[in-house]
Scaffold this motif. Structure first.
Motif, PDB file in Angstrom:
ATOM      1  N   SER A 183      53.740  31.329  25.760  1.00  0.00           N
ATOM      2  CA  SER A 183      54.663  32.470  26.187  1.00  0.00           C
ATOM      3  C   SER A 183      55.211  33.019  25.094  1.00  0.00           C
ATOM      4  CB  SER A 183      56.025  31.653  26.825  1.00  0.00           C
ATOM      5  OG  SER A 183      57.009  32.523  27.432  1.00  0.00           O
ATOM      6  N   GLY A 184      55.249  34.225  25.020  1.00  0.00           N
ATOM      7  CA  GLY A 184      55.768  35.347  23.850  1.00  0.00           C
ATOM      8  C   GLY A 184      54.698  35.582  22.786  1.00  0.00           C
ATOM      9  N   SER A 185      53.298  35.209  23.166  1.00  0.00           N
ATOM     10  CA  SER A 185      52.336  35.515  22.277  1.00  0.00           C
ATOM     11  C   SER A 185      51.674  37.070  22.206  1.00  0.00           C
ATOM     12  CB  SER A 185      51.061  34.524  22.535  1.00  0.00           C
ATOM     13  OG  SER A 185      50.728  34.595  23.869  1.00  0.00           O
ATOM     14  N   GLY A 186      52.231  37.696  23.346  1.00  0.00           N
ATOM     15  CA  GLY A 186      51.750  39.251  23.409  1.00  0.00           C
ATOM     16  C   GLY A 186      51.179  39.564  24.677  1.00  0.00           C
ATOM     17  N   LYS A 187      50.861  38.612  25.294  1.00  0.00           N
ATOM     18  CA  LYS A 187      49.864  39.015  26.688  1.00  0.00           C
ATOM     19  C   LYS A 187      50.397  40.222  27.394  1.00  0.00           C
ATOM     20  CE  LYS A 187      50.552  34.834  28.512  1.00  0.00           C
ATOM     21  NZ  LYS A 187      51.415  34.280  27.603  1.00  0.00           N
ATOM     22  N   SER A 188      51.700  40.019  27.720  1.00  0.00           N
ATOM     23  CA  SER A 188      52.099  41.238  28.718  1.00  0.00           C
ATOM     24  C   SER A 188      52.077  42.496  28.058  1.00  0.00           C
ATOM     25  CB  SER A 188      53.431  40.914  29.378  1.00  0.00           C
ATOM     26  OG  SER A 188      53.562  39.552  30.021  1.00  0.00           O
ATOM     27  N   THR A 189      52.495  42.595  26.675  1.00  0.00           N
ATOM     28  CA  THR A 189      52.565  43.607  26.114  1.00  0.00           C
ATOM     29  C   THR A 189      51.454  44.183  25.767  1.00  0.00           C
ATOM     30  OG1 THR A 189      54.736  42.875  24.817  1.00  0.00           O
ATOM     31  CG2 THR A 189      53.544  44.686  23.673  1.00  0.00           C
ATOM     32  N   LEU A 190      50.049  43.387  25.530  1.00  0.00           N
ATOM     33  CA  LEU A 190      49.129  43.939  25.516  1.00  0.00           C
ATOM     34  C   LEU A 190      48.351  44.552  26.906  1.00  0.00           C
ATOM     35  CD1 LEU A 190      46.461  44.576  23.670  1.00  0.00           C
ATOM     36  CD2 LEU A 190      45.552  42.001  24.280  1.00  0.00           C
ATOM     37  N   LEU A 191      48.863  43.983  27.936  1.00  0.00           N
ATOM     38  CA  LEU A 191      48.508  44.676  29.254  1.00  0.00           C
ATOM     39  C   LEU A 191      49.228  45.905  29.340  1.00  0.00           C
ATOM     40  CD1 LEU A 191      48.583  41.649  31.704  1.00  0.00           C
ATOM     41  CD2 LEU A 191      46.385  42.599  30.589  1.00  0.00           C
ATOM     42  N   VAL A 208      44.622  53.053  36.642  1.00  0.00           N
ATOM     43  CA  VAL A 208      44.740  51.863  36.379  1.00  0.00           C
ATOM     44  C   VAL A 208      45.682  50.694  37.757  1.00  0.00           C
ATOM     45  CG1 VAL A 208      45.511  49.925  34.573  1.00  0.00           C
ATOM     46  CG2 VAL A 208      44.715  52.255  33.791  1.00  0.00           C
ATOM     47  N   GLY A 209      44.811  49.877  37.877  1.00  0.00           N
ATOM     48  CA  GLY A 209      45.572  48.930  39.056  1.00  0.00           C
ATOM     49  C   GLY A 209      46.325  47.933  38.276  1.00  0.00           C
ATOM     50  N   PHE A 210      47.507  47.591  38.617  1.00  0.00           N
ATOM     51  CA  PHE A 210      48.568  46.818  38.035  1.00  0.00           C
ATOM     52  C   PHE A 210      48.907  45.706  39.052  1.00  0.00           C
ATOM     53  CE2 PHE A 210      49.373  48.460  33.938  1.00  0.00           C
ATOM     54  CZ  PHE A 210      49.608  47.461  33.397  1.00  0.00           C
ATOM     55  N   MET A 230      44.881  51.230  45.594  1.00  0.00           N
ATOM     56  CA  MET A 230      44.896  52.386  46.254  1.00  0.00           C
ATOM     57  C   MET A 230      44.349  53.545  45.469  1.00  0.00           C
ATOM     58  SD  MET A 230      45.548  52.551  49.369  1.00  0.00           S
ATOM     59  CE  MET A 230      46.557  54.129  49.985  1.00  0.00           C
ATOM     60  N   GLY A 231      44.572  53.321  44.159  1.00  0.00           N
ATOM     61  CA  GLY A 231      44.044  54.636  43.431  1.00  0.00           C
ATOM     62  C   GLY A 231      42.798  54.453  42.704  1.00  0.00           C
ATOM     63  N   ARG A 232      41.960  53.469  43.426  1.00  0.00           N
ATOM     64  CA  ARG A 232      40.598  53.317  43.362  1.00  0.00           C
ATOM     65  C   ARG A 232      40.168  53.128  41.741  1.00  0.00           C
ATOM     66  NH1 ARG A 232      37.755  55.285  47.884  1.00  0.00           N
ATOM     67  NH2 ARG A 232      39.121  56.779  48.967  1.00  0.00           N
ATOM     68  N   PRO A 233      41.153  51.953  41.166  1.00  0.00           N
ATOM     69  CA  PRO A 233      40.997  51.653  39.734  1.00  0.00           C
ATOM     70  C   PRO A 233      39.798  51.415  39.432  1.00  0.00           C
ATOM     71  CG  PRO A 233      42.049  49.953  40.692  1.00  0.00           C
ATOM     72  CD  PRO A 233      41.930  50.927  41.795  1.00  0.00           C
ATOM     73  N   ARG A 234      39.204  51.724  37.863  1.00  0.00           N
ATOM     74  CA  ARG A 234      37.915  50.823  37.441  1.00  0.00           C
ATOM     75  C   ARG A 234      38.517  50.033  36.377  1.00  0.00           C
ATOM     76  NH1 ARG A 234      34.916  54.332  34.717  1.00  0.00           N
ATOM     77  NH2 ARG A 234      32.974  53.033  34.850  1.00  0.00           N
ATOM     78  N   LEU A 235      39.686  49.660  36.359  1.00  0.00           N
ATOM     79  CA  LEU A 235      40.411  48.800  35.519  1.00  0.00           C
ATOM     80  C   LEU A 235      41.627  48.141  36.341  1.00  0.00           C
ATOM     81  CD1 LEU A 235      40.545  47.399  32.834  1.00  0.00           C
ATOM     82  CD2 LEU A 235      41.867  49.463  32.118  1.00  0.00           C
ATOM     83  N   LEU A 236      41.743  46.850  36.275  1.00  0.00           N
ATOM     84  CA  LEU A 236      42.654  46.355  37.012  1.00  0.00           C
ATOM     85  C   LEU A 236      43.301  45.281  35.935  1.00  0.00           C
ATOM     86  CD1 LEU A 236      44.070  45.668  39.872  1.00  0.00           C
ATOM     87  CD2 LEU A 236      42.651  43.808  40.224  1.00  0.00           C
ATOM     88  N   LEU A 237      44.587  45.456  35.754  1.00  0.00           N
ATOM     89  CA  LEU A 237      45.477  44.659  34.852  1.00  0.00           C
ATOM     90  C   LEU A 237      46.400  43.659  35.594  1.00  0.00           C
ATOM     91  CD1 LEU A 237      46.095  47.378  32.550  1.00  0.00           C
ATOM     92  CD2 LEU A 237      44.371  45.817  32.371  1.00  0.00           C
ATOM     93  N   HIS A 294      33.884  46.531  44.249  1.00  0.00           N
ATOM     94  CA  HIS A 294      34.541  47.854  44.004  1.00  0.00           C
ATOM     95  C   HIS A 294      34.087  48.503  42.547  1.00  0.00           C
ATOM     96  CE1 HIS A 294      36.951  48.627  47.414  1.00  0.00           C
ATOM     97  NE2 HIS A 294      37.098  47.205  47.405  1.00  0.00           N
ATOM     98  N   GLY A 295      33.492  47.412  41.878  1.00  0.00           N
ATOM     99  CA  GLY A 295      32.788  47.767  40.369  1.00  0.00           C
ATOM    100  C   GLY A 295      34.258  47.893  39.533  1.00  0.00           C
ATOM    101  N   MET A 296      34.975  46.721  38.889  1.00  0.00           N
ATOM    102  CA  MET A 296      36.058  46.878  38.227  1.00  0.00           C
ATOM    103  C   MET A 296      35.782  45.998  37.025  1.00  0.00           C
ATOM    104  SD  MET A 296      39.221  46.833  40.843  1.00  0.00           S
ATOM    105  CE  MET A 296      38.874  45.321  41.712  1.00  0.00           C
ATOM    106  N   THR A 297      36.512  46.219  36.141  1.00  0.00           N
ATOM    107  CA  THR A 297      36.874  45.575  34.879  1.00  0.00           C
ATOM    108  C   THR A 297      38.312  44.731  35.133  1.00  0.00           C
ATOM    109  OG1 THR A 297      35.736  46.873  33.545  1.00  0.00           O
ATOM    110  CG2 THR A 297      37.164  45.364  32.441  1.00  0.00           C
ATOM    111  N   ILE A 298      38.546  43.657  35.016  1.00  0.00           N
ATOM    112  CA  ILE A 298      39.642  42.938  35.366  1.00  0.00           C
ATOM    113  C   ILE A 298      40.045  42.158  34.100  1.00  0.00           C
ATOM    114  CG2 ILE A 298      40.741  41.119  36.788  1.00  0.00           C
ATOM    115  CD1 ILE A 298      39.055  41.830  38.867  1.00  0.00           C
ATOM    116  N   LEU A 299      41.370  42.443  33.530  1.00  0.00           N
ATOM    117  CA  LEU A 299      41.895  41.708  32.332  1.00  0.00           C
ATOM    118  C   LEU A 299      42.928  40.976  33.022  1.00  0.00           C
ATOM    119  CD1 LEU A 299      41.949  41.107  29.517  1.00  0.00           C
ATOM    120  CD2 LEU A 299      43.023  43.326  29.055  1.00  0.00           C
ATOM    121  N   LEU A 300      43.008  39.818  33.072  1.00  0.00           N
ATOM    122  CA  LEU A 300      44.193  38.749  33.437  1.00  0.00           C
ATOM    123  C   LEU A 300      44.698  37.935  32.630  1.00  0.00           C
ATOM    124  CD1 LEU A 300      43.884  35.819  35.365  1.00  0.00           C
ATOM    125  CD2 LEU A 300      42.109  37.335  36.389  1.00  0.00           C
TER     126      LEU A 300
END
Ligand SMILES: Nc1ncnc2c1ncn2[C@@H]1O[C@H](COP(=O)(O)OP(=O)(O)O)[C@@H](O)[C@H]1O
Ligand SMILES: [Mg+2]
Length: 248
Positions: free
Chosen positions: A47-55, A91-93, A162-169, A196-202
């Protein structure tokens, strides 16, 4: 399967600082990364390492102080306001606490992000399709409070698509769910990536979730401290075994 494999993401010495009074805190500290299109990447760290900020930086919800972000061939950090808003819409969130609007039905929550745009009937048809795709057919008229946590997260995922994202965070998308429900949400994300062909960063704290991703990136005090390929072309059971020993 969608022919597009999802966005490629490249960050080069990305920095985000916060100032509170005289204190200066570097939440994301010179992070350089290359993420292949179509991969599912777990972002871990305390917690606090910057994950959310990087997203937030990658989704352009926040602006970087230094460094660059390039998504596909677009240098996002160089975009002006209008173009940046268009990038953000693509971008999907997904968030830990779903962030659904309590007074709106499930269907209207999914439509909400595109509500200002014309074509309400088309949006409703697409929202129904997405709700079916996340396993919520028949619940379109329910209110969020009438659904379980896992179902609410499915609504949030449909909304993000909905926005047909190619990147989902996804910021700790299973953090509020029991482990069985969390595993089902990950199943859904992996299935949607295929379809759908997406890159996902979680971002996740959960080893069982991280172990099923293609790659694990660990942050510590805003810096990238570990980067492990979990596919590596080896036996998946072995990969899982190695991943299950990871410190998270
Ligand atoms: N809006 C903000 N203002 C000041 N400090 C912030 C803000 N957002 C995050 N931080 C700080 O930045 C660091 C990284 O936070 P965060 O990205 O939320 O980490 P994580 O998601 O890994 O828990 C933390 O020290 C946090 O307190
Ligand atoms: Mg966080």
């Amino acid at each position: 399967m969608d022919p597009t494999p999802g966005s490629t993401v490249r960050t080069d010495r990305l920095v985000r600082e916060f100032r509170t009074g005289a204190e200066r805190l570097t939440a994301v500290d010179e992070v350089s990364l290359e993420i292949a299109g179509g991969s599912v990447v777990a972002l871990t760290g305390p917690s606090g390492s910057g994950k959310s900020t990087l997203l937030h930086l990658i989704g352009a919800i926040e602006r970087a102080d230094r460094g660059s972000l390039t998504v596909d061939d677009v240098e996002v950090t160089a975009l002006r306001r209008g173009a940046l808003a268009r990038y953000r819409q693509r971008v999907g969130f997904v968030f830990q606490r779903y962030h659904l609007l309590p007074a709106l039905t499930v269907l209207d929550n999914v439509i909400a992000p595109v509500l200002p745009l014309p074509g309400r009937a088309d949006h409703a048809a697409r929202a129904r399709e997405l709700l079916a795709a996340v396993g919520l057919e028949g619940r379109e008229r329910a209110l969020p409070a009438q659904l379980s946590g896992g179902q609410q997260q499915r609504v949030a995922i449909a909304r993000a698509l909905m926005g047909r994202p190619r990147l989902l965070l996804a910021d700790e998308p299973t953090g509020n769910l029991d482990s069985a429900t969390g595993a089902q949400i990950l199943d859904l994300l992996l299935d949607l990536r295929e379809r759908h062909g997406m890159t996902i960063l979680l971002a996740t704290h959960e080893r069982a979730i991280a172990a099923r991703c293609d790659r694990l990136i660990r942050l510590g005090d805003g810096r990238l401290v570990e980067d492990i390929d979990l596919t590596d072309g080896e036996d998946p059971a072995e990969t899982f075994d190695r991943a299950s020993r990871l410190r998270l």
